[in-house]
Write an enzyme that holds these catalytic residues in place. Structure first.
Site, PDB file in Angstrom:
ATOM      1  CE  LYS A 122      -7.729   0.646   3.375  1.00 10.65           C
ATOM      2  NZ  LYS A 122      -6.595   1.401   3.997  1.00 10.65           N
TER       3      LYS A 122
ATOM      4  CB  CYS B  59      -4.055  -1.814   4.422  1.00  9.65           C
ATOM      5  SG  CYS B  59      -3.155  -1.421   5.951  1.00  9.65           S
TER       6      CYS B  59
ATOM      7  CD  GLU C 276      -2.739   1.072   2.581  1.00  9.27           C
ATOM      8  OE1 GLU C 276      -3.883   1.556   2.527  1.00  9.27           O
ATOM      9  OE2 GLU C 276      -2.268   0.558   3.611  1.00  9.27           O
TER      10      GLU C 276
END
Length: 296
Positions: free
Chosen positions: A139, A182, A68
């Site tokens: 995300k 993440c 990321e």
């Protein structure tokens, strides 16, 4: 230890046909999870990433993943101000690297501006050896957390949450590849979706905080691998990036039994390990938990 759809192994009858093809026809290959200490300097980060991609390829990796924020790790306001340039240069870089080294690359994440919002998507893309984008994910879970070490993170102040479940891309050579980013790792329903879609390998590119990482990073990754009987590839950020921002490191590759195959430690480098279709078959035979689900 090949498996044929006609062999009468009932525990596999509900699995996607793409999974069966993967087990029947794929050969083992090496995957690499790259670990970086990215900073608020786009071109410095790209140079560091290129060195480690080349190292991974020299060691035989056919699937390479970046963490990321691989191309920019700085204050959110600075990332927002430079988002257009970061997005453009990141995509060019990923496609160039994939073509140059003839590998498939997971582009960790980078900002992609959302028109007329003043925000960007935290974006990961999968690129093949021809430089073609195969899959893209924005995300969905944003890190708005007051961490007990005194740091406060408000990702939603500059990031627009994605609204679509992550995709699973089937590669003839690499199997079914599922995407995530993440903080997603704390939401098991997202990974169950990937498993339901037939994922064999799940990416978790991350910039996990040093404070939470020491207690949760490895445990969460192993849980996602075990409960979904998938390989997990987790490239990571490590060290001090700017101001008080510190990340945990320990980029990892974990097998479907939860065994850690490779751990990059705390310095920039590479975790590299073999992805074996026969291992997936073995674990799914021994622990067919996905076939025993009662509640969907």
């Amino acid at each position: 230890m090949g498996f044929s759809a006609a062999s009468g192994n009932d525990i596999f009858e509900n699995l996607p046909r793409t999974y069966l093809l993967f087990v029947e026809s794929m050969k083992p290959y090496l995957a690499a999870a790259i670990q970086l200490t990215s900073v608020p300097d786009l071109y410095k980060n790209l140079a560091q990433a290129e060195e480690l991609i080349e190292l991974a390829v020299r060691r035989g990796a056919e699937l390479v993943s970046l963490p990321e924020n691989f191309s920019f790790m700085g204050e959110e306001k600075d990332k927002l101000a430079q988002a257009e340039a970061i997005a453009r240069e990141s995509e060019i870089f990923l496609k160039k690297m994939a073509q140059r080294f003839q590998v498939t690359i997971l582009g960790g994440s980078f900002p992609v501006p959302v028109e007329n919002t003043g925000k960007f998507y935290n974006t990961t893309i999968l690129v093949d050896s021809n430089g073609q984008e195969l899959s893209r994910y924005y995300k969905v879970h944003l890190f708005d957390v007051n961490v007990p070490d005194g740091n406060t993170y408000q990702e939603s102040s500059t990031v627009m949450a994605g609204t679509q479940l992550p995709p699973v891309y089937f590669s003839e050579n690499l199997g079914n590849l599922g995407l995530s980013i993440c903080y997603d790792v704390r939401f098991p329903e997202l990974y169950r979706h990937l498993a339901d879609k037939g994922a064999d390998v799940i990416f978790v590119p991350a910039a996990f905080t040093a404070f939470t990482g020491k207690d949760h990073w490895q445990t969460l990754l192993q849980a996602r691998a075990i409960e979904n009987t998938c390989y997990v590839i987790a490239p990571a950020q490590t060290g001090t990036h700017y101001a008080r921002r510190q990340t945990h490191g320990h980029a990892m590759i974990i097998d479907p039994w939860g065994t850690i195959l490779a751990d990059a430690g705390e310095k920039p480098g590479i975790a590299i390990a073999e992805i074996r279709p026969t291992r997936l078959e073995q674990v799914r035979r021994q622990m067919p938990s996905l076939q025993h689900r009662v509640f969907n």
